[in-house]
Design a protein around this motif. Sequence first.
Motif, PDB file in Angstrom:
ATOM      1  N   SER A 184       0.681  -1.207   0.101  1.00 47.89           N
ATOM      2  CA  SER A 184       0.015   0.016   0.071  1.00 47.89           C
ATOM      3  C   SER A 184       0.966   1.220  -0.141  1.00 47.89           C
ATOM      4  O   SER A 184       0.639   2.093  -0.658  1.00 47.89           O
ATOM      5  N   ARG A 188       1.338   4.099  -3.144  1.00 47.28           N
ATOM      6  CA  ARG A 188       0.712   5.254  -2.798  1.00 47.28           C
ATOM      7  C   ARG A 188       1.549   6.512  -3.547  1.00 47.28           C
ATOM      8  O   ARG A 188       2.540   6.474  -3.604  1.00 47.28           O
ATOM      9  N   GLU A 233      -8.709 -11.036  -1.214  1.00 51.06           N
ATOM     10  CA  GLU A 233      -9.516 -10.052  -1.716  1.00 51.06           C
ATOM     11  C   GLU A 233      -9.148  -8.541  -1.018  1.00 51.06           C
ATOM     12  O   GLU A 233      -9.492  -7.514  -1.556  1.00 51.06           O
ATOM     13  N   GLN A 237      -8.908  -5.190  -3.173  1.00 46.90           N
ATOM     14  CA  GLN A 237      -9.352  -4.069  -2.747  1.00 46.90           C
ATOM     15  C   GLN A 237      -8.562  -2.889  -2.900  1.00 46.90           C
ATOM     16  O   GLN A 237      -8.762  -1.757  -3.263  1.00 46.90           O
ATOM     17  N   MET A 238      -7.155  -3.064  -2.936  1.00 46.41           N
ATOM     18  CA  MET A 238      -6.159  -2.221  -2.828  1.00 46.41           C
ATOM     19  C   MET A 238      -5.816  -1.978  -4.211  1.00 46.41           C
ATOM     20  O   MET A 238      -5.714  -0.627  -4.553  1.00 46.41           O
ATOM     21  N   ASP A 240      -7.475  -2.472  -7.130  1.00 46.17           N
ATOM     22  CA  ASP A 240      -8.369  -2.443  -8.555  1.00 46.17           C
ATOM     23  C   ASP A 240      -9.478  -1.294  -7.943  1.00 46.17           C
ATOM     24  O   ASP A 240     -10.389  -1.017  -8.604  1.00 46.17           O
ATOM     25  N   ARG A 241      -9.037  -0.374  -6.781  1.00 42.41           N
ATOM     26  CA  ARG A 241      -9.922   0.669  -6.601  1.00 42.41           C
ATOM     27  C   ARG A 241      -9.837   1.859  -7.759  1.00 42.41           C
ATOM     28  O   ARG A 241      -8.745   1.644  -8.544  1.00 42.41           O
ATOM     29  N   GLU A 242     -10.693   2.622  -7.673  1.00 42.40           N
ATOM     30  CA  GLU A 242     -10.744   3.539  -9.000  1.00 42.40           C
ATOM     31  C   GLU A 242      -9.349   4.517  -9.199  1.00 42.40           C
ATOM     32  O   GLU A 242      -9.204   4.599 -10.147  1.00 42.40           O
ATOM     33  N   ASP A 243      -8.985   4.798  -7.884  1.00 41.60           N
ATOM     34  CA  ASP A 243      -7.872   5.605  -8.099  1.00 41.60           C
ATOM     35  C   ASP A 243      -6.313   4.997  -7.826  1.00 41.60           C
ATOM     36  O   ASP A 243      -5.367   5.642  -7.805  1.00 41.60           O
ATOM     37  N   SER A 244      -6.463   3.664  -8.036  1.00 38.08           N
ATOM     38  CA  SER A 244      -5.192   2.705  -7.973  1.00 38.08           C
ATOM     39  C   SER A 244      -4.492   3.100  -8.987  1.00 38.08           C
ATOM     40  O   SER A 244      -4.895   3.270 -10.414  1.00 38.08           O
ATOM     41  N   THR A 263      -9.141  -7.693 -14.088  1.00 33.49           N
ATOM     42  CA  THR A 263     -10.554  -6.994 -13.526  1.00 33.49           C
ATOM     43  C   THR A 263     -10.836  -5.944 -14.908  1.00 33.49           C
ATOM     44  O   THR A 263     -10.112  -6.259 -15.893  1.00 33.49           O
TER      45      THR A 263
END
Length: 287
Positions: A184, A188, A233, A237-238, A240-244, A263
């Motif tokens: 993460s 970032r 999972e 979630q980390m 594939d989020r929209e702002d990844s 995805t």
Amino acid sequence: MKKFCFIQKEINIPGLKETYRILHVTDVHIAMWDAHDENTVITVGAHKGKKLVSEFGVKRAKHFSVEGVSTADQFTDLCNFLQADGSSFADAVVFTGDILDFYTDAAFEFMLQNLNKLPMPYLFVLGNHDCIFSRHGQSLTLARFATLCGENYKVQTLTLGELSLVGAYNGNYTYDSETLELLSDAIRNQAHVLLFQHVPINSPALEKDYQRLGKHNIVIGSDACPTQSTSKELLMQMIDREDSPVHALICGDSHVDHSGPLTEKITQHVSPLFRDFPPVLFTVKGG
């Protein structure tokens, strides 16, 4: 000198200004040992207490050889080729595990000697084979590999201009909490990320390729690894989020050649066994 004709693949990233060329090397399975290992009994896994490292090594070296040429010699040929001409076509090399079939000091030193030939930067991600059977114990062996991994074998980053290559360890078919936290932090505030790991993540597209090839689907999130679904999972979630910033996942382990959707926004590439196919050269450019 042996020449290599690599598998060619493209990754298109919207907004990427420059073009980058990344050579992906995986699953070489070098089997090598010396006198120190001749009488060492395997202490882990299915062969625990039943075989010597050298006895196991003879069979594995034969299994991965091609027309009598060992994977050690094939790996030397590749590194010599990259030393001579690699800078003309590759900006970096990423190794995603099982470069060694099992750990011995002789195999590690041999691998290191060849890696030191490379004229370009490289990222080294551990697999599930690289550390097994070590007579030093896993903690000392992992510490030795950490010297190849920016001192942290769990997550590491190689930056090429606006593109970040991030390696994450999942050679035990899961992601522990420390790995997820480090990952993460690594992605970032990055603009564009390619994520490299050893074991692929299950997807309908990958399952279809396994069925077509008649192979058993042992990957993270498959029926063969049901206990790993929670960490999978959390990872998804980390990334594939929209702002990844993660655009693609690149793996080895499965010994298949696969490219398909993981995805809607992430493509997964799985590169084949080194014995059977040349490495994959990815051209990464603006979409």
